[in-house]
Design a protein around this motif. Sequence first.
Motif, short mmCIF file in Angstrom:
data_model
loop_
_atom_site.label_atom_id
_atom_site.label_comp_id
_atom_site.label_asym_id
_atom_site.label_seq_id
_atom_site.Cartn_x
_atom_site.Cartn_y
_atom_site.Cartn_z
N GLU A 194 0.86 -1.18 0.00
CA GLU A 194 0.00 0.00 0.00
C GLU A 194 0.90 1.23 0.00
O GLU A 194 1.85 1.32 0.76
N GLU A 195 0.60 2.16 -0.89
CA GLU A 195 1.36 3.41 -0.94
C GLU A 195 0.97 4.26 0.28
O GLU A 195 -0.22 4.54 0.48
N PRO A 196 1.93 4.66 1.08
CA PRO A 196 1.62 5.45 2.27
C PRO A 196 0.91 6.76 1.90
O PRO A 196 1.26 7.42 0.93
N GLY A 197 -0.09 7.07 2.67
CA GLY A 197 -0.81 8.32 2.48
C GLY A 197 -1.99 8.24 1.54
O GLY A 197 -3.01 8.87 1.77
N THR A 198 -1.87 7.47 0.48
CA THR A 198 -2.95 7.42 -0.51
C THR A 198 -3.77 6.14 -0.41
O THR A 198 -4.90 6.09 -0.87
N GLY A 199 -3.16 5.09 0.12
CA GLY A 199 -3.84 3.80 0.18
C GLY A 199 -3.84 3.06 -1.14
O GLY A 199 -4.41 1.98 -1.26
N ARG A 200 -3.18 3.62 -2.13
CA ARG A 200 -3.12 3.01 -3.47
C ARG A 200 -2.29 1.72 -3.42
O ARG A 200 -1.24 1.66 -2.79
N ILE A 201 -2.77 0.70 -4.10
CA ILE A 201 -2.05 -0.57 -4.17
C ILE A 201 -0.91 -0.44 -5.19
O ILE A 201 -1.11 0.08 -6.29
N VAL A 202 0.27 -0.92 -4.79
CA VAL A 202 1.44 -0.91 -5.66
C VAL A 202 1.95 -2.35 -5.78
O VAL A 202 2.22 -3.01 -4.77
N ALA A 236 -4.55 1.07 -9.17
CA ALA A 236 -3.31 0.48 -8.68
C ALA A 236 -2.16 0.76 -9.65
O ALA A 236 -2.36 1.00 -10.84
N GLU A 237 -0.97 0.73 -9.11
CA GLU A 237 0.24 0.97 -9.91
C GLU A 237 1.04 -0.32 -10.02
O GLU A 237 1.13 -1.09 -9.05
N VAL A 238 1.62 -0.57 -11.18
CA VAL A 238 2.49 -1.72 -11.39
C VAL A 238 3.89 -1.18 -11.68
O VAL A 238 4.09 -0.44 -12.65
N ARG A 239 4.82 -1.53 -10.81
CA ARG A 239 6.22 -1.08 -10.96
C ARG A 239 7.08 -2.26 -11.38
O ARG A 239 6.94 -3.36 -10.86
N THR A 240 7.99 -1.97 -12.30
CA THR A 240 8.94 -2.98 -12.75
C THR A 240 10.31 -2.62 -12.19
O THR A 240 10.78 -1.50 -12.36
N VAL A 241 10.92 -3.57 -11.49
CA VAL A 241 12.26 -3.38 -10.94
C VAL A 241 13.20 -4.43 -11.54
O VAL A 241 12.79 -5.55 -11.83
N TYR A 242 14.45 -4.03 -11.71
CA TYR A 242 15.42 -4.91 -12.35
C TYR A 242 16.50 -5.41 -11.40
O TYR A 242 17.29 -6.28 -11.76
N ALA A 243 16.55 -4.86 -10.20
CA ALA A 243 17.57 -5.27 -9.24
C ALA A 243 16.91 -5.63 -7.92
O ALA A 243 16.04 -4.87 -7.45
N PRO A 244 17.26 -6.75 -7.34
CA PRO A 244 18.16 -7.73 -7.92
C PRO A 244 17.51 -8.43 -9.12
O PRO A 244 16.29 -8.53 -9.19
N ALA A 245 18.37 -8.87 -10.01
CA ALA A 245 17.89 -9.53 -11.22
C ALA A 245 17.22 -10.85 -10.87
O ALA A 245 17.63 -11.55 -9.94
N TRP A 246 16.17 -11.18 -11.63
CA TRP A 246 15.45 -12.43 -11.45
C TRP A 246 16.39 -13.61 -11.67
O TRP A 246 17.32 -13.55 -12.49
N THR A 247 16.16 -14.67 -10.97
CA THR A 247 16.91 -15.90 -11.14
C THR A 247 15.92 -17.08 -11.14
O THR A 247 14.87 -17.00 -10.49
N THR A 248 16.27 -18.13 -11.83
CA THR A 248 15.41 -19.31 -11.84
C THR A 248 15.29 -19.94 -10.46
O THR A 248 14.39 -20.74 -10.23
N ASP A 249 16.17 -19.57 -9.55
CA ASP A 249 16.04 -20.05 -8.17
C ASP A 249 14.77 -19.52 -7.51
O ASP A 249 14.33 -20.05 -6.49
N TRP A 250 14.18 -18.48 -8.07
CA TRP A 250 12.96 -17.90 -7.51
C TRP A 250 11.71 -18.67 -7.92
O TRP A 250 10.62 -18.39 -7.42
N ILE A 251 11.83 -19.63 -8.80
CA ILE A 251 10.68 -20.46 -9.17
C ILE A 251 10.33 -21.32 -7.95
O ILE A 251 11.20 -22.00 -7.38
N SER A 252 9.08 -21.31 -7.54
CA SER A 252 8.65 -22.05 -6.36
C SER A 252 8.72 -23.56 -6.61
O SER A 252 8.76 -24.02 -7.76
N GLU A 253 8.69 -24.32 -5.52
CA GLU A 253 8.67 -25.78 -5.65
C GLU A 253 7.42 -26.24 -6.38
O GLU A 253 7.47 -27.14 -7.21
N SER A 254 6.27 -25.61 -6.07
CA SER A 254 5.05 -25.98 -6.78
C SER A 254 5.16 -25.62 -8.26
O SER A 254 4.68 -26.35 -9.12
N GLY A 255 5.83 -24.52 -8.57
CA GLY A 255 6.05 -24.13 -9.95
C GLY A 255 6.94 -25.13 -10.69
O GLY A 255 6.66 -25.49 -11.83
N ARG A 256 7.97 -25.61 -10.01
CA ARG A 256 8.85 -26.61 -10.61
C ARG A 256 8.08 -27.90 -10.88
O ARG A 256 8.26 -28.53 -11.93
#
Length: 171
Positions: A39-47, A79-99
């Motif tokens: 939640e964005e502080p002050g506005t209550g907007r979902i990020v 709502a706002e959708v933010r794209t971040v690049y750091a830290p970079a995604w890794t295949t280690d982030w795939i969940s066990e259920s995803g695997r």
Amino acid sequence: MSAAPAAVDAARRAVAAVVDPEIRVLTIEELGILRDVTEEPGTGRIVVTITPTYTGCPAMDVIRTDVRAALAAAGHPDAEVRTVYAPAWTTDWISESGRAKLTAAGIAPPARAATSGPAGRGGPVPLTLGARCPRCGSPETEQLSRFGSTACKALWRCRACAEPFDHLKAL
């Protein structure tokens, strides 16, 4: 104005259910590209914060659109959708259920990297020497092409059962 914690939880559940447009058996949460819902502080907007599987991933526009649609359906049209690049995604982030879902769909998941440091960085670079067949489990496989059905997959074949399969590239 502040969103109730239940509203943030509901927004997270809605976004977590968004399916990856290139690997349709996984949600963006299982794939590990959904980083946070706050939640964005002050506005209550979902990020919502997401990280692409690699810079220039062609699916990111579709993912952002699908996330916005899921949020609007959950009562958060601003709502706002933010794209971040750091830290970079890794295949280690795939969940066990995803695997497990990848394997069930005939896609060999990448091996987990044995790395150290923040977010699994700083250790050895993973090298794929082979992939187990997701259909019969045999390690007797061969890579046919570094390029599969999407940029993040390679095309392999099992020597034991002769079935071709995609292998998610380790990053």
